[in-house]
Scaffold this active site. Structure first.
Site, PDB file in Angstrom:
ATOM      1  N   LYS A 208     124.170  63.449  92.935  1.00  0.00           N
ATOM      2  CA  LYS A 208     125.535  64.275  93.412  1.00  0.00           C
ATOM      3  C   LYS A 208     126.252  64.443  92.239  1.00  0.00           C
ATOM      4  O   LYS A 208     126.109  64.448  91.126  1.00  0.00           O
ATOM      5  CB  LYS A 208     126.161  63.122  94.138  1.00  0.00           C
ATOM      6  N   ARG A 242     120.761  55.317  99.379  1.00  0.00           N
ATOM      7  CA  ARG A 242     120.003  56.493  99.691  1.00  0.00           C
ATOM      8  C   ARG A 242     119.659  57.420  98.612  1.00  0.00           C
ATOM      9  O   ARG A 242     120.692  57.739  97.793  1.00  0.00           O
ATOM     10  CB  ARG A 242     121.019  57.200 100.906  1.00  0.00           C
TER      11      ARG A 242
HETATM   12  N1  HH2 Z   1     124.994  62.349 101.476  1.00  0.00           N
HETATM   13  C1  HH2 Z   1     124.139  63.350 101.848  1.00  0.00           C
HETATM   14  C2  HH2 Z   1     123.888  63.487 103.239  1.00  0.00           C
HETATM   15  N2  HH2 Z   1     123.873  62.681 104.051  1.00  0.00           N
HETATM   16  N3  HH2 Z   1     124.284  60.483 104.594  1.00  0.00           N
HETATM   17  C3  HH2 Z   1     124.861  59.210 104.092  1.00  0.00           C
HETATM   18  N4  HH2 Z   1     125.082  58.346 105.085  1.00  0.00           N
HETATM   19  N5  HH2 Z   1     125.690  58.998 102.975  1.00  0.00           N
HETATM   20  C4  HH2 Z   1     125.409  60.099 102.045  1.00  0.00           C
HETATM   21  O1  HH2 Z   1     126.105  59.611 100.644  1.00  0.00           O
HETATM   22  C5  HH2 Z   1     124.853  61.319 102.397  1.00  0.00           C
HETATM   23  C6  HH2 Z   1     124.270  61.546 103.683  1.00  0.00           C
HETATM   24  C7  HH2 Z   1     124.329  64.533 100.818  1.00  0.00           C
HETATM   25  O2  HH2 Z   1     122.670  64.396 100.165  1.00  0.00           O
HETATM   26  P1  HH2 Z   1     121.293  65.306 100.456  1.00  0.00           P
HETATM   27  O3  HH2 Z   1     120.951  64.925 101.846  1.00  0.00           O
HETATM   28  O4  HH2 Z   1     120.552  65.279  99.254  1.00  0.00           O
HETATM   29  O5  HH2 Z   1     122.227  66.904 100.417  1.00  0.00           O
HETATM   30  P2  HH2 Z   1     122.297  67.879 101.805  1.00  0.00           P
HETATM   31  O6  HH2 Z   1     123.530  67.334 102.618  1.00  0.00           O
HETATM   32  O7  HH2 Z   1     122.669  69.191 100.837  1.00  0.00           O
HETATM   33  O8  HH2 Z   1     121.198  68.083 102.745  1.00  0.00           O
END
Ligand code: HH2
Length: 272
Positions: A208, A242
């Site tokens: 992040k 995660r």
């Molecule tokens: N962070 C992201 C997405 N979903 N869900 C939970 N429960 N907690 C988190 O911290 C979280 C989440 C963001 O990360 P990522 O999926 O890599 O990116 P994007 O939202 O751009 O797909």
């Protein structure tokens, strides 16, 4: 033992791996690889929630995630669906998912709580201030940990009121969702205070932007920072992390847990 949730983004625009796994076969291959590397569960998502991301329709989200969920039969670990939409959750649960990960904590779609209650699935309630389009504009809190904790307590009440069993609910402070670097750091430092909620704690710091701000590293070079934050989250009481880089995070967790094994935290963790 701390569980690792491997991230499977079937999106064109996720902040760290957007477009890499948009093709279903590639996403399935990636998910199976994460399971082989030691992921305890897999989180499949078809909508990016990065700051500024545009919303997608349920149809578009389903076109991305359903073939992946259907292709994950026999993967051997539980699969979670990262969505805020009841129609997507319903189809995903039908296709074998066992957990709904909703970054809006059941606020975006009035039907989602009923779907989760009827299915008896696990549900992640995550804190976010604002919406993905605007959340990084001017995040502000009184005491960030108290505010996040109060929000999560209110969402647990809402979820149980909608018929979701309390022991199915996980909570997540929402690192990076409407938070400055200092808010993220304080939440991680005081993560243990969320234990008072009595629910499993999920934390997502992987790659992040606060790590980029601290290290000056681009998104594909944030593993060192990710591991540091995950080790400290583990120590503070996180149950599930995660992550994108399962193999390396798994190694780090193994070493951190071995060090903590004899200490009081381990005894407390074993009794949970
Ligand atoms: N962070 C992201 C997405 N979903 N869900 C939970 N429960 N907690 C988190 O911290 C979280 C989440 C963001 O990360 P990522 O999926 O890599 O990116 P994007 O939202 O751009 O797909």
């Amino acid at each position: 033992m701390t569980r690792l949730m491997g991230i499977v983004n079937v999106t064109p625009d996720s902040f760290s791996d957007g477009g890499l796994y948009l093709d279903a076969d590639r996403a399935i291959g990636h998910a199976r690889e994460l399971a082989a590397e030691g992921a305890d569960l897999l989180d499949v998502g078809g909508e990016s929630t990065r700051p500024g991301a545009q919303a997608v329709s349920a149809e578009a989200e389903l076109r991305r995630v359903l073939p992946v969920l259907e292709g994950l039969g026999g993967v051997g670990v539980p699969v979670s669906i990262d969505t805020s939409k009841a129609a997507v959750a319903e189809a995903a649960l039908e296709a074998g998912a066992g957990l709904v990960n909703d970054v809006t904590a059941l606020r975006a779609d009035p039907e989602l709580a009923a779907v989760c209650a009827a299915r008896g699935c696990d549900v992640v309630l995550m804190h976010m201030q604002g919406s993905p389009r605007t959340m990084q504009e001017a995040p502000a809190y009184g005491d960030v940990v108290e505010d996040v904790k109060g929000f999560l307590a209110e969402r647990i009440d809402f979820a149980t009121g909608a018929g979701i069993a309390e022991d199915r609910i996980w909570v997540d402070p929402g690192i990076g969702f409407g938070k400055t670097v200092d808010h993220n750091l304080e939440l991680l430092r005081r993560l243990g205070e969320l234990r008072d909620l009595g629910r499993l704690i999920l934390v997502g710091t992987s790659r992040k932007s606060f790590i980029g701000r601290l290290t000056g590293r681009d998104v594909d070079q944030r593993l060192g920072g990710t591991i540091a934050s995950n080790v400290l989250a583990l120590r503070a009481g996180a149950d599930v992390l995660r992550v994108h880089d399962v193999a390396q995070d798994r190694e780090a967790m193994r070493v951190a847990e071995a060090i903590l094994e004899q200490g009081p935290e381990a005894q407390e963790r074993r009794s949970r």
